[in-house]
Design a protein around this motif. Sequence first.
Motif, short mmCIF file in Angstrom:
data_model
loop_
_atom_site.label_atom_id
_atom_site.label_comp_id
_atom_site.label_asym_id
_atom_site.label_seq_id
_atom_site.Cartn_x
_atom_site.Cartn_y
_atom_site.Cartn_z
N HIS A 44 64.87 -4.33 69.36
CA HIS A 44 65.97 -5.17 68.88
C HIS A 44 65.94 -6.48 69.65
O HIS A 44 66.03 -6.50 70.88
N ASN A 45 65.78 -7.57 68.92
CA ASN A 45 65.69 -8.91 69.53
C ASN A 45 64.62 -8.96 70.63
O ASN A 45 64.82 -9.57 71.68
N GLU B 156 63.62 -6.69 72.60
CA GLU B 156 63.81 -5.73 73.68
C GLU B 156 63.67 -4.30 73.16
O GLU B 156 63.98 -4.01 72.00
#
Length: 377
Positions: A306-307, A309
């Motif tokens: 997510h993003n 990471e």
Amino acid sequence: MYYKIITSLLFFFTTLQVGAQQYKSVLPYRVVGGKMIVEMIMNGTVRSFIFDTGGRTALTGEICEELGLSVVDSLMVTDVNSKKAAYPLVTIESLMTSDRKVNFKNVSAMKLPKPTPFECFNTDGLIGSDLLVQTIVEIDGKAKTITLTSAEKPSSVSLRKMLPFKKSGMPIIVLQAGVGNNIVALFDTGCPGFFSLKNSDYENLRGTGAFRVLSEGYREGAIGVAGMAEANISHRVCFPVLSVGGTKFQNVTSETATPPFTLLGVKLLDYGKVTLDYPRARFYFEAKENENDIASKRYNVALRVHNGELMISAVWGEMKGVVEVGDKITHINGKPVGIYDFCDSIINGIPELQAKKKTKLTVRAKQGEKVIVYQKE
């Protein structure tokens, strides 16, 4: 990521035009991130689509705008989280097989919102069961081909290998769990696994001896057309015997979820050939072996990007209360994690986590930094 569109309304404007009354078209497919990808000629241009027997034909918002397709109607759909939403419909003038032997005319397709949910697969939409209602479809997982045949005659496969559709237009069939336990399941090539148990079927079968509970977990919801569902409790179960017609599968592991149906997924094709006679509402399974032990283990936590990471998306068994959904991974085997590409993680996985039975993960949890062992159980 599991993006799914399921609808009960299947018969719209599609007509089938071919050069002769009988036809046969063989479509090669490739598997990308657990999805079957086929090439079709849409309005004269070759495009890639996800082949999804559990869904409805759909186009991305981007391709609709590129081609200038106007909205002609709307449709209420149910997504993988059993959430309903209305979506616009457009009409595809021509959708032709890549060998040009079958041409579907005036195809009704859902227009999906932007940004495209299929970006990771480099496709422009879905080919769903609604497009196939006049055809016999043979899916050969070994040859990686989908054969579309005219349906003036029934399939030549033995009726002993046949299960009737429970609902006209979609391959919804009845499976047997052990002795005397029925499960209504949708054969869904958009489901990347072998079997996914619906929560309500879990509740109905609990206590019957159809399965044993392996562990309880807490995980993110799936991504559907109406968005991502909230994180919720899930159960990991094992069916000692699950029968698809006369074929027995032993030690079938599944995790409960919230789709409108229990799903029999694309990995069924690892064990035999599936033929769908849509006009006669028949499902055929030609198994390589009559009995198959598919025992497997699954990781004690699930991870996703997510993003950029790496974060925890599910926790199971003894990991509950140790780490939580949403906690971030900072180190893998003592080395700082990098920045990951979401699509690459879906298609190819996380390189540092491959080919290792046990991996130490450093987790930034709410209670502080923790080190856990990422392993199958």
